[in-house]
Design a protein around this motif. Structure first.
Motif, PDB file in Angstrom:
ATOM      1  N   ALA A   2      -5.916  -3.778 -16.161  1.00 53.71           N
ATOM      2  CA  ALA A   2      -7.368  -3.581 -16.076  1.00 53.71           C
ATOM      3  C   ALA A   2      -7.811  -3.163 -14.676  1.00 53.71           C
ATOM      4  O   ALA A   2      -8.988  -2.872 -14.454  1.00 53.71           O
ATOM      5  CB  ALA A   2      -8.095  -4.863 -16.495  1.00 53.71           C
ATOM      6  N   SER A   3      -6.856  -3.119 -13.724  1.00 61.00           N
ATOM      7  CA  SER A   3      -7.208  -2.709 -12.361  1.00 61.00           C
ATOM      8  C   SER A   3      -7.346  -1.190 -12.295  1.00 61.00           C
ATOM      9  O   SER A   3      -6.800  -0.458 -13.123  1.00 61.00           O
ATOM     10  CB  SER A   3      -6.111  -3.148 -11.380  1.00 61.00           C
ATOM     11  N   ILE A   4      -8.053  -0.753 -11.249  1.00 56.67           N
ATOM     12  CA  ILE A   4      -8.213   0.692 -11.053  1.00 56.67           C
ATOM     13  C   ILE A   4      -6.941   1.272 -10.428  1.00 56.67           C
ATOM     14  O   ILE A   4      -6.459   0.765  -9.417  1.00 56.67           O
ATOM     15  CB  ILE A   4      -9.417   0.978 -10.122  1.00 56.67           C
ATOM     16  N   ASN A   5      -6.420   2.282 -11.040  1.00 55.10           N
ATOM     17  CA  ASN A   5      -5.288   3.011 -10.479  1.00 55.10           C
ATOM     18  C   ASN A   5      -5.830   3.933  -9.390  1.00 55.10           C
ATOM     19  O   ASN A   5      -6.590   4.856  -9.680  1.00 55.10           O
ATOM     20  CB  ASN A   5      -4.615   3.829 -11.602  1.00 55.10           C
ATOM     21  N   PRO A   6      -5.461   3.673  -8.115  1.00 54.60           N
ATOM     22  CA  PRO A   6      -6.059   4.467  -7.029  1.00 54.60           C
ATOM     23  C   PRO A   6      -5.758   5.963  -7.163  1.00 54.60           C
ATOM     24  O   PRO A   6      -6.514   6.797  -6.658  1.00 54.60           O
ATOM     25  CB  PRO A   6      -5.430   3.887  -5.764  1.00 54.60           C
ATOM     26  N   ALA A   7      -4.690   6.302  -7.871  1.00 52.55           N
ATOM     27  CA  ALA A   7      -4.329   7.717  -8.021  1.00 52.55           C
ATOM     28  C   ALA A   7      -5.296   8.448  -8.952  1.00 52.55           C
ATOM     29  O   ALA A   7      -5.498   9.660  -8.818  1.00 52.55           O
ATOM     30  CB  ALA A   7      -2.909   7.843  -8.553  1.00 52.55           C
ATOM     31  N   THR A   8      -5.901   7.728  -9.904  1.00 55.89           N
ATOM     32  CA  THR A   8      -6.763   8.397 -10.879  1.00 55.89           C
ATOM     33  C   THR A   8      -8.209   7.955 -10.783  1.00 55.89           C
ATOM     34  O   THR A   8      -9.103   8.595 -11.326  1.00 55.89           O
ATOM     35  CB  THR A   8      -6.291   8.084 -12.315  1.00 55.89           C
ATOM     36  N   GLY A   9      -8.442   6.806 -10.117  1.00 60.74           N
ATOM     37  CA  GLY A   9      -9.796   6.263 -10.060  1.00 60.74           C
ATOM     38  C   GLY A   9     -10.216   5.613 -11.367  1.00 60.74           C
ATOM     39  O   GLY A   9     -11.387   5.258 -11.546  1.00 60.74           O
ATOM     40  N   GLU A  58       0.863  -1.180   0.000  1.00 59.39           N
ATOM     41  CA  GLU A  58       0.000   0.000   0.000  1.00 59.39           C
ATOM     42  C   GLU A  58       0.903   1.234   0.000  1.00 59.39           C
ATOM     43  O   GLU A  58       1.919   1.260   0.692  1.00 59.39           O
ATOM     44  CB  GLU A  58      -0.862   0.024   1.278  1.00 59.39           C
ATOM     45  N   PRO A  59       0.535   2.278  -0.743  1.00 60.29           N
ATOM     46  CA  PRO A  59       1.326   3.509  -0.705  1.00 60.29           C
ATOM     47  C   PRO A  59       1.430   4.005   0.747  1.00 60.29           C
ATOM     48  O   PRO A  59       0.452   3.844   1.493  1.00 60.29           O
ATOM     49  CB  PRO A  59       0.517   4.484  -1.566  1.00 60.29           C
ATOM     50  N   PRO A  60       2.537   4.509   1.211  1.00 64.81           N
ATOM     51  CA  PRO A  60       3.707   4.879   0.398  1.00 64.81           C
ATOM     52  C   PRO A  60       4.733   3.741   0.274  1.00 64.81           C
ATOM     53  O   PRO A  60       5.871   4.000  -0.075  1.00 64.81           O
ATOM     54  CB  PRO A  60       4.303   6.042   1.199  1.00 64.81           C
ATOM     55  N   LEU A  77       4.928   0.395  -7.943  1.00 66.40           N
ATOM     56  CA  LEU A  77       3.554  -0.081  -8.073  1.00 66.40           C
ATOM     57  C   LEU A  77       3.002  -0.431  -6.693  1.00 66.40           C
ATOM     58  O   LEU A  77       3.631  -1.141  -5.914  1.00 66.40           O
ATOM     59  CB  LEU A  77       3.503  -1.315  -8.990  1.00 66.40           C
ATOM     60  N   GLY A  78       1.810   0.076  -6.417  1.00 62.52           N
ATOM     61  CA  GLY A  78       1.141  -0.264  -5.179  1.00 62.52           C
ATOM     62  C   GLY A  78      -0.180   0.479  -5.087  1.00 62.52           C
ATOM     63  O   GLY A  78      -0.288   1.565  -5.670  1.00 62.52           O
ATOM     64  N   PRO A  79      -1.149  -0.066  -4.449  1.00 62.50           N
ATOM     65  CA  PRO A  79      -1.129  -1.383  -3.823  1.00 62.50           C
ATOM     66  C   PRO A  79      -1.165  -2.502  -4.869  1.00 62.50           C
ATOM     67  O   PRO A  79      -1.585  -2.278  -5.996  1.00 62.50           O
ATOM     68  CB  PRO A  79      -2.407  -1.404  -2.989  1.00 62.50           C
ATOM     69  N   ILE A  80      -0.716  -3.674  -4.473  1.00 59.34           N
ATOM     70  CA  ILE A  80      -0.745  -4.844  -5.344  1.00 59.34           C
ATOM     71  C   ILE A  80      -1.620  -5.911  -4.698  1.00 59.34           C
ATOM     72  O   ILE A  80      -1.470  -6.201  -3.512  1.00 59.34           O
ATOM     73  CB  ILE A  80       0.676  -5.426  -5.550  1.00 59.34           C
ATOM     74  N   THR A  81      -2.520  -6.438  -5.493  1.00 60.23           N
ATOM     75  CA  THR A  81      -3.320  -7.574  -5.033  1.00 60.23           C
ATOM     76  C   THR A  81      -2.910  -8.800  -5.832  1.00 60.23           C
ATOM     77  O   THR A  81      -2.729  -8.710  -7.049  1.00 60.23           O
ATOM     78  CB  THR A  81      -4.828  -7.300  -5.258  1.00 60.23           C
ATOM     79  N   LEU A  82      -2.727  -9.907  -5.155  1.00 60.18           N
ATOM     80  CA  LEU A  82      -2.537 -11.172  -5.860  1.00 60.18           C
ATOM     81  C   LEU A  82      -3.730 -12.079  -5.572  1.00 60.18           C
ATOM     82  O   LEU A  82      -4.132 -12.231  -4.416  1.00 60.18           O
ATOM     83  CB  LEU A  82      -1.258 -11.895  -5.421  1.00 60.18           C
ATOM     84  N   ALA A  83      -4.279 -12.641  -6.644  1.00 61.29           N
ATOM     85  CA  ALA A  83      -5.292 -13.683  -6.491  1.00 61.29           C
ATOM     86  C   ALA A  83      -4.555 -15.000  -6.363  1.00 61.29           C
ATOM     87  O   ALA A  83      -3.593 -15.233  -7.085  1.00 61.29           O
ATOM     88  CB  ALA A  83      -6.203 -13.707  -7.703  1.00 61.29           C
TER      89      ALA A  83
END
Lengths: 206, 390
Positions: free
Chosen positions: B115-122, B22-24, B35-41
């Motif tokens: 395809a994930s949402i970039n939290p910085a831009t939504g 998670e940032p920072p 890159l962050g946050p990162i989710t792994l399935a």
């Protein structure tokens, strides 16, 4: 390549190799020699085998084995990377025995080479009497399907070693009768069916 | 819980998620980008033993995902992509081992990717997603393995790009891997392989729906992605396997149509593979992951494979397939040689399969037997206990 039978040659090789050494077995087949070396002598063992079937059998025995062609494969090994390099019952099946022999003594500090003696009296008798390519219990192939393409006799091999500065440190001659025994008499070139040599590179400049 | 209809199955499974960096505290990638946050399935099968020493990490290839084995629902048409090797009594025996498989970073099956949402831009990342390397995929997996409380993996394994990850694990995390089993893989993709990947990428980017990768919420570049997949499938087969599978058989007709509709079985197969792929895969992920495959070169930074593998501690089992012309056996032998020169315990087997690169997915039993024996030996030598049965 020899049919499976009494493996007194294995006992000889086990006697040649001190415990805990590093051993490369060329043409290790199903790993029957290598597994004895690993379990009985605690060697660090590696095998090279050309057939997938042999490789799978080795893996099933828990051995470390690489599928490859020893006619091509040895040049990648650094000098003296093994204490012993074994070539048992395979010399007659390689394309370039001279190259393989010199590689064995480059890669290994010592080499162990075992091969069937083509001047064994039964071979001579067979060829002389029947006029046909000899077949024995241990070399049962027809001339057209045999994997064995480079036969030599004990005298031939000794001559090779002398010419190429290879030191013969030990020799054991074997006969196959009564399940295999060490031959202690005279004229091994006539009466030994198999020979096992312990070799070192000798003094030859390399 | 074994599947009722198939005793060799791991049964019903569930996809799980782990989010970190998670940032920072973003992850620094090979490219220098963060890159962050990162989710792994990820999914797990079998049970972790009490000293957490029986874990095997499965690493997927280009189009794979975390769903390596079992089914999500009883009526799922297909099980996971490596179900023939993972399960009770199979090569990766879930009665003995704790098996983990995660979707790579950059992927599109639940892990963070374009395809994930970039939290910085939504908004979705699209092509603003940073370039990913195989090492980055492994960096993310290391975090997952930490999260699962596992210090050392009993084994890492995968085919193709999965094999690249198995190599990277052993080279960059030598103390965390007991055994590595790279299958149908290479230390660096051939120019021929890069060429096929590039044709696939050009097909996607030339699709009028591509819009510079910013196609989310609009029609996706499906024609381009399907074409990329069709090209890919040709490279996964072999001349022999195409003869055997399709020959010149016609599809649902007795005579040529004399038009550009499907005539031959092989055309129908490729179109089907292309069409079904676009429903489950994101075109941008295809771009990013193929690029990661192209960039992979285990011999870097020195250009010497012998040197880069010198600190490897893992025992290796390397498997290649004779008919695989995309990741040909000579490339596997180069890895074997570099490891061997360094004195690494490496076993190598070249399986005589006709199925080309796909052979690692279509095992007819030979590969499984080899892996079973190899793993049994590794587990025994390292005193690995099986998970206690409940």
């Amino acid at each position: 390549m020899m049919a499976e039978g009494a493996r007194i040659d294995h006992s000889v090789i086990l006697d040649f190799i001190p415990a805990g050494t590093k051993v490369l077995d060329l043409g290790c087949g199903d790993g029957s020699l290598l597994v004895k070396l690993v379990r009985q002598k605690g060697v660090t063992g590696r095998g090279i085998e050309i057939s997938e079937e042999g490789v799978r059998a080795c893996i099933a025995k828990g051995l470390t084995v690489m599928q490859g062609d020893i006619d091509k494969g040895l040049r990648d090994y650094p000098d003296n990377s093994f204490d012993y390099v074994v070539l048992n019952q395979t010399l007659q099946a390689v394309k370039k025995p001279d190259v393989v022999l010199s590689e064995i003594l480059r890669v290994g500090k010592k080499g162990i080479v075992g091969f069937p003696n083509f001047a064994y009296w039964k071979m001579r008798f067979y060829l002389f009497t029947y006029g046909r390519m000899p077949k024995t219990e241990f070399l049962p192939y027809e001339w057209y399907d045999t994997p064995n393409i480079h036969f030599c006799s004990i005298l031939d091999f000794r001559e090779y070693c002398a010419k190429n500065g290879v030191t013969i440190e030990k020799t054991v001659y074997l006969t196959a009768d009564r399940g295999g025994r060490v031959l202690r008499g005279v004229r091994p070139n006539m009466f030994a069916e198999n020979a096992v040599y312990l070799l070192s590179a000798g003094e030859k400049p390399r | 819980m074994p599947h009722r209809k198939d005793p060799g199955s791991v049964g019903l499974v569930q996809k799980q998620f782990y989010t970190f960096c998670e940032p920072p505290h973003e992850m620094e990638l090979t490219s220098g980008a963060k890159l962050g946050p990162i989710t792994l399935a990820y999914e797990t099968y079998g049970r972790l033993n009490s000293d957490r020493s029986n874990a095997i990490l499965i690493l997927h290839a280009l189009s794979g995902d975390s769903h390596a084995a079992g089914r999500y629902a009883e009526d799922d048409k297909h099980p996971g992509w490596w179900d023939n090797t993972i399960g009770p009594g199979k090569a990766f025996d879930t009665e003995k081992y704790f098996v983990i498989c995660s979707n790579v970073v950059g992927g599109c099956q639940g892990s963070t990717g374009p395809a994930s949402i970039n939290p910085a831009t939504g908004k979705e990342y699209g092509l603003s997603f940073p370039m990913i390397t195989v090492h980055d995929m492994v960096r993310a997996q290391v975090r997952l393995v930490d999260h699962l409380g596992i210090d050392r993996l009993l084994a890492v394994t995968g085919g193709s790009m999965g094999g690249m990850q198995a190599l990277r694990w052993a080279v960059s995390y030598p103390d965390r891997v007991i055994a590595s089993i790279p299958i149908a893989t290479t230390s660096k993709l051939s120019p021929q392989g890069i060429a096929f990947n590039e044709v696939g990428r050009v097909a996607i980017m030339a699709d009028p729906n591509f819009h510079g990768g910013d196609y989310y919420g609009r029609p996706a570049p499906r024609e381009g992605l399907a074409l990329a997949r069709m090209i890919g499938h040709i490279t996964y087969l072999s001349d022999d396997s195409m003869h055997e599978k399709f020959g010149r058989k016609l599809r649902g007709k007795k005579a040529f149509g004399y038009n550009f509709n499907v005539d031959f079985e092989v055309e129908s197969y490729l179109r089907y593979k292309g069409d079904t792929f676009v429903h489950r895969f994101d075109a941008n992920s295809y771009l990013y992951i193929t690029k990661a495959i192209d960039y992979f070169d285990l011999s870097l930074p020195d250009g010497s494979l012998v040197k880069t593998v010198e600190h490897v501690k893992a025992k290796f089992l390397i498997i290649s397939f004779k008919s695989d012309w995309l990741y040909p056996p000579y490339q596997a032998r180069e890895i074997v040689k570099a490891l061997m020169v360094n004195g690494v315990d490496v076993t190598y087997c070249e399986i005589d399969s006709r199925y080309g690169h796909d052979a690692f997915l279509l095992d007819e039993g030979e590969m499984s037997k080899i892996i079973t024996n190899f793993l049994a030996n590794v587990a025994e030598r390292n005193g690995i206990r099986e998970a206690a049965s409940s």
